[in-house]
Write an enzyme that holds these catalytic residues in place. Structure first.
Site, PDB file in Angstrom:
ATOM      1  N   ASP A  42       0.892  -0.879  -0.134  1.00 36.83           N
ATOM      2  CA  ASP A  42      -0.117  -0.172   0.123  1.00 36.83           C
ATOM      3  C   ASP A  42       1.106   1.201  -0.371  1.00 36.83           C
ATOM      4  O   ASP A  42       2.561   1.287   0.266  1.00 36.83           O
ATOM      5  CB  ASP A  42      -1.164   0.010   1.016  1.00 36.83           C
ATOM      6  CG  ASP A  42      -2.299   1.370   1.286  1.00 36.83           C
ATOM      7  OD1 ASP A  42      -2.163   1.438  -0.020  1.00 36.83           O
ATOM      8  OD2 ASP A  42      -2.722   0.878   1.956  1.00 36.83           O
TER       9      ASP A  42
ATOM     10  N   GLY B 108       0.139   5.576  -4.519  1.00 38.48           N
ATOM     11  CA  GLY B 108      -0.560   6.939  -4.997  1.00 38.48           C
ATOM     12  C   GLY B 108       0.285   8.052  -4.039  1.00 38.48           C
ATOM     13  O   GLY B 108       0.240   8.780  -4.534  1.00 38.48           O
TER      14      GLY B 108
ATOM     15  N   HIS C  70       2.848   3.719  -8.630  1.00 35.89           N
ATOM     16  CA  HIS C  70       3.263   2.707  -8.751  1.00 35.89           C
ATOM     17  C   HIS C  70       3.884   1.538  -9.951  1.00 35.89           C
ATOM     18  O   HIS C  70       4.534   0.042  -9.351  1.00 35.89           O
ATOM     19  CB  HIS C  70       1.425   1.572 -10.275  1.00 35.89           C
ATOM     20  CG  HIS C  70       0.401   2.577  -8.919  1.00 35.89           C
ATOM     21  ND1 HIS C  70       0.390   1.713  -7.649  1.00 35.89           N
ATOM     22  CD2 HIS C  70      -0.786   3.410  -9.486  1.00 35.89           C
ATOM     23  CE1 HIS C  70      -0.851   2.481  -7.677  1.00 35.89           C
ATOM     24  NE2 HIS C  70      -1.164   3.356  -8.508  1.00 35.89           N
TER      25      HIS C  70
ATOM     26  N   THR D  78     -10.398  -6.313  -5.615  1.00 37.93           N
ATOM     27  CA  THR D  78     -11.544  -6.232  -6.323  1.00 37.93           C
ATOM     28  C   THR D  78     -12.164  -4.906  -5.949  1.00 37.93           C
ATOM     29  O   THR D  78     -12.627  -4.583  -7.363  1.00 37.93           O
ATOM     30  CB  THR D  78     -12.576  -7.857  -6.167  1.00 37.93           C
ATOM     31  OG1 THR D  78     -12.738  -7.562  -4.624  1.00 37.93           O
ATOM     32  CG2 THR D  78     -12.241  -9.091  -6.564  1.00 37.93           C
TER      33      THR D  78
ATOM     34  N   ARG E 160     -11.467   2.818  -9.152  1.00 33.11           N
ATOM     35  CA  ARG E 160     -10.235   3.961  -9.674  1.00 33.11           C
ATOM     36  C   ARG E 160     -10.443   4.590 -10.562  1.00 33.11           C
ATOM     37  O   ARG E 160     -10.606   3.961 -11.573  1.00 33.11           O
ATOM     38  CB  ARG E 160      -8.846   3.589  -9.484  1.00 33.11           C
ATOM     39  CG  ARG E 160      -8.559   3.393  -7.467  1.00 33.11           C
ATOM     40  CD  ARG E 160      -7.094   2.698  -7.684  1.00 33.11           C
ATOM     41  NE  ARG E 160      -7.090   2.052  -6.151  1.00 33.11           N
ATOM     42  CZ  ARG E 160      -5.305   1.874  -6.105  1.00 33.11           C
ATOM     43  NH1 ARG E 160      -5.033   1.081  -7.100  1.00 33.11           N
ATOM     44  NH2 ARG E 160      -5.162   1.300  -4.645  1.00 33.11           N
TER      45      ARG E 160
ATOM     46  N   LEU F 186      11.648 -20.168  -4.872  1.00 33.59           N
ATOM     47  CA  LEU F 186      10.950 -19.437  -3.908  1.00 33.59           C
ATOM     48  C   LEU F 186       9.585 -19.216  -5.305  1.00 33.59           C
ATOM     49  O   LEU F 186       9.068 -18.991  -6.609  1.00 33.59           O
ATOM     50  CB  LEU F 186      11.278 -17.895  -3.599  1.00 33.59           C
ATOM     51  CG  LEU F 186      10.215 -17.039  -4.127  1.00 33.59           C
ATOM     52  CD1 LEU F 186      10.842 -16.205  -2.107  1.00 33.59           C
ATOM     53  CD2 LEU F 186       9.811 -15.798  -4.166  1.00 33.59           C
TER      54      LEU F 186
ATOM     55  N   ARG G 134       2.159  -5.409   6.145  1.00 34.95           N
ATOM     56  CA  ARG G 134       0.666  -4.387   5.510  1.00 34.95           C
ATOM     57  C   ARG G 134       1.925  -2.792   5.889  1.00 34.95           C
ATOM     58  O   ARG G 134       2.264  -2.594   6.638  1.00 34.95           O
ATOM     59  CB  ARG G 134      -0.175  -3.563   5.906  1.00 34.95           C
ATOM     60  CG  ARG G 134      -0.848  -2.885   4.328  1.00 34.95           C
ATOM     61  CD  ARG G 134      -2.237  -2.410   5.303  1.00 34.95           C
ATOM     62  NE  ARG G 134      -2.565  -1.954   4.073  1.00 34.95           N
ATOM     63  CZ  ARG G 134      -4.294  -2.051   4.139  1.00 34.95           C
ATOM     64  NH1 ARG G 134      -5.259  -2.902   4.350  1.00 34.95           N
ATOM     65  NH2 ARG G 134      -4.711  -0.725   3.003  1.00 34.95           N
TER      66      ARG G 134
ATOM     67  N   ARG H 221      -5.724  -2.538   8.538  1.00 37.49           N
ATOM     68  CA  ARG H 221      -6.989  -3.405   8.406  1.00 37.49           C
ATOM     69  C   ARG H 221      -6.361  -4.061   7.655  1.00 37.49           C
ATOM     70  O   ARG H 221      -4.996  -3.893   6.970  1.00 37.49           O
ATOM     71  CB  ARG H 221      -7.765  -2.384   7.910  1.00 37.49           C
ATOM     72  CG  ARG H 221      -7.731  -1.976   6.469  1.00 37.49           C
ATOM     73  CD  ARG H 221      -9.093  -0.526   6.359  1.00 37.49           C
ATOM     74  NE  ARG H 221      -8.221   0.634   5.676  1.00 37.49           N
ATOM     75  CZ  ARG H 221      -8.145   1.431   5.854  1.00 37.49           C
ATOM     76  NH1 ARG H 221      -8.335   2.081   6.840  1.00 37.49           N
ATOM     77  NH2 ARG H 221      -7.718   2.369   5.216  1.00 37.49           N
TER      78      ARG H 221
ATOM     79  N   GLU I  13       1.062 -13.686  12.271  1.00 37.33           N
ATOM     80  CA  GLU I  13       2.091 -13.047  12.453  1.00 37.33           C
ATOM     81  C   GLU I  13       1.435 -11.439  11.391  1.00 37.33           C
ATOM     82  O   GLU I  13       2.082 -11.807  10.211  1.00 37.33           O
ATOM     83  CB  GLU I  13       2.884 -12.919  13.009  1.00 37.33           C
ATOM     84  CG  GLU I  13       4.159 -13.676  14.053  1.00 37.33           C
ATOM     85  CD  GLU I  13       2.799 -13.228  15.581  1.00 37.33           C
ATOM     86  OE1 GLU I  13       3.142 -12.699  16.114  1.00 37.33           O
ATOM     87  OE2 GLU I  13       2.722 -14.298  15.987  1.00 37.33           O
TER      88      GLU I  13
HETATM   89  C1  V0D Z   1       0.972  -2.442  -8.687  1.00 35.70           C
HETATM   90  C2  V0D Z   1       2.744  -2.273  -6.590  1.00 35.70           C
HETATM   91  C3  V0D Z   1       3.806  -6.358 -10.270  1.00 35.70           C
HETATM   92  C4  V0D Z   1       1.431  -2.449  -6.284  1.00 35.70           C
HETATM   93  C5  V0D Z   1       3.775  -3.686  -7.594  1.00 35.70           C
HETATM   94  C6  V0D Z   1      -2.108  -5.613 -12.062  1.00 35.70           C
HETATM   95  C7  V0D Z   1       0.070  -1.991  -7.296  1.00 35.70           C
HETATM   96  C8  V0D Z   1       3.116  -2.814  -8.535  1.00 35.70           C
HETATM   97  C9  V0D Z   1       2.919  -7.103 -10.882  1.00 35.70           C
HETATM   98  C10 V0D Z   1       2.368  -8.192 -11.745  1.00 35.70           C
HETATM   99  C11 V0D Z   1       1.723  -4.182  -9.546  1.00 35.70           C
HETATM  100  C12 V0D Z   1       1.734  -9.397 -11.920  1.00 35.70           C
HETATM  101  C13 V0D Z   1       1.228 -10.302 -12.048  1.00 35.70           C
HETATM  102  C14 V0D Z   1       2.521 -10.881 -13.005  1.00 35.70           C
HETATM  103  C15 V0D Z   1       3.649 -10.041 -12.517  1.00 35.70           C
HETATM  104  C16 V0D Z   1       3.329  -9.490 -12.913  1.00 35.70           C
HETATM  105  C17 V0D Z   1       1.805  -6.363 -11.180  1.00 35.70           C
HETATM  106  C18 V0D Z   1      -0.238  -4.966 -10.726  1.00 35.70           C
HETATM  107  C19 V0D Z   1       0.195  -4.841 -10.193  1.00 35.70           C
HETATM  108  C20 V0D Z   1      -1.834  -5.884 -11.246  1.00 35.70           C
HETATM  109  F1  V0D Z   1       2.572 -12.433 -13.607  1.00 35.70           F
HETATM  110  N1  V0D Z   1       3.514  -5.442  -9.976  1.00 35.70           N
HETATM  111  N2  V0D Z   1       2.474  -5.289 -10.123  1.00 35.70           N
HETATM  112  N3  V0D Z   1      -0.027  -6.602 -11.169  1.00 35.70           N
HETATM  113  N4  V0D Z   1       1.923  -2.921  -8.769  1.00 35.70           N
END
Ligand code: V0D
Length: 256
Positions: free
Chosen positions: A36, A39, A53, A82, A87, A147, A204, A210, A223
């Site tokens: 989190d 933004g 992001h 979900t 946004r 991993l 988090r 939360r 934990e």
């Molecule tokens: C945005 C911070 C990697 C949180 C991290 C589509 C929010 C960057 C992936 C990712 C997001 C997902 C699947 C995959 C490979 C990479 C990703 C989303 C958002 C939502 F197979 N970062 N990331 N997917 N953020």
């Protein structure tokens, strides 16, 4: 008996240096992370939210690397909930292009590090270009056995539980299962995370205390660790600190 210890150097504000000792024999097997504050990180710098992001994506890479070094077996990262569809559309579109970016930039390294990419969440509603990239990541890493990097994408825990109940109910209706056979283990096997098991530690970032509909079933005994640090500012040593705190909690309350 002394367990293997590692000396790590934690740097705070470039000034105070503090040694932290992790017990490598007691590393959590599975860590779940709510990433989190992307933004807010951007806003604080006068940047558009999407810049946060993008930066957050780089941190995923760094955390995977550190977790792998420490012997963590699985990481579940909350990438898109979900609820995130609420946004602004351009922001959602940008986020949905990140898996493609992530692959282009990091897939060779992930393969080299023996990482297996997995996904959990509802595919319906996710753009096809996102699914294509995700599918490619999963396919190209499925023969690895290191991993597990499990992305929760279009994931919501109540939805997951609802699906599990619906599936179970229909199998009972069909006579495949008797209602007396339903127990915690069986219910758990219907969850999307059944392969990776329950996390020992939840992290988090960004100061919210939360769970936001994340892994409600799986977090029963986990934990919980919260930090004010925004996800794009999260470092390998923050991960070390979270694991150290987890280990210290274990020492206080665990058996002798
Ligand atoms: C945005 C911070 C990697 C949180 C991290 C589509 C929010 C960057 C992936 C990712 C997001 C997902 C699947 C995959 C490979 C990479 C990703 C989303 C958002 C939502 F197979 N970062 N990331 N997917 N953020």
């Amino acid at each position: 008996m002394l367990n293997k210890l590692t000396n790590l150097t934690k740097t705070n504000n470039k000034e105070s240096k503090k040694d932290i000792q992790l017990d490598l024999s007691r590393i959590p097997r599975h860590i779940a992370i709510i990433m989190d504050g992307n933004g807010r990180w951007a806003k604080k710098r006068g940047l558009p939210r999407v810049a946060g992001h993008r930066e957050g994506m780089k941190v995923v890479r760094k955390v995977v690397k550190r977790a792998n070094e420490l012997g963590v077996k699985a990481l579940t990262m909350y990438a898109f909930s979900t609820e995130n569809w609420k946004r602004p559309k351009p922001e959602v579109e940008f986020i949905m292009k990140l898996p493609e970016q992530f692959l282009l930039t990091y897939l060779p390294e992930l393969i080299e590090e023996n990482v297996q990419v997995r996904i959990m969440g509802e595919k319906k509603g996710v753009p096809s270009y996102t699914l294509k990239a995700v599918h490619e990541a999963v396919e190209r890493t499925k023969h690895n056995d290191g991993l597990i990097l499990n992305f929760a994408l279009n994931y919501g825990s109540r939805y997951e539980i609802t699906q599990a109940v619906r599936q179970l109910a229909s199998e009972i209706e069909e006579g495949k299962i008797k209602s007396e056979e339903v127990d915690e283990k069986l219910i758990g096997s219907y969850m999307m995370s059944s392969e990776v098991g329950d996390p020992e530690l939840l992290i988090r970032t960004s100061g919210e205390i939360r769970l936001s509909n994340f892994m409600l079933w799986q977090l029963a005994y986990t934990e919980l660790w919260f930090t004010d640090v925004y996800w794009p500012d999260f470092t390998a040593s923050d991960l070390d600190q979270a694991i150290l705190d987890y280990q210290n909690r274990g020492r206080r309350f665990g058996g002798v």
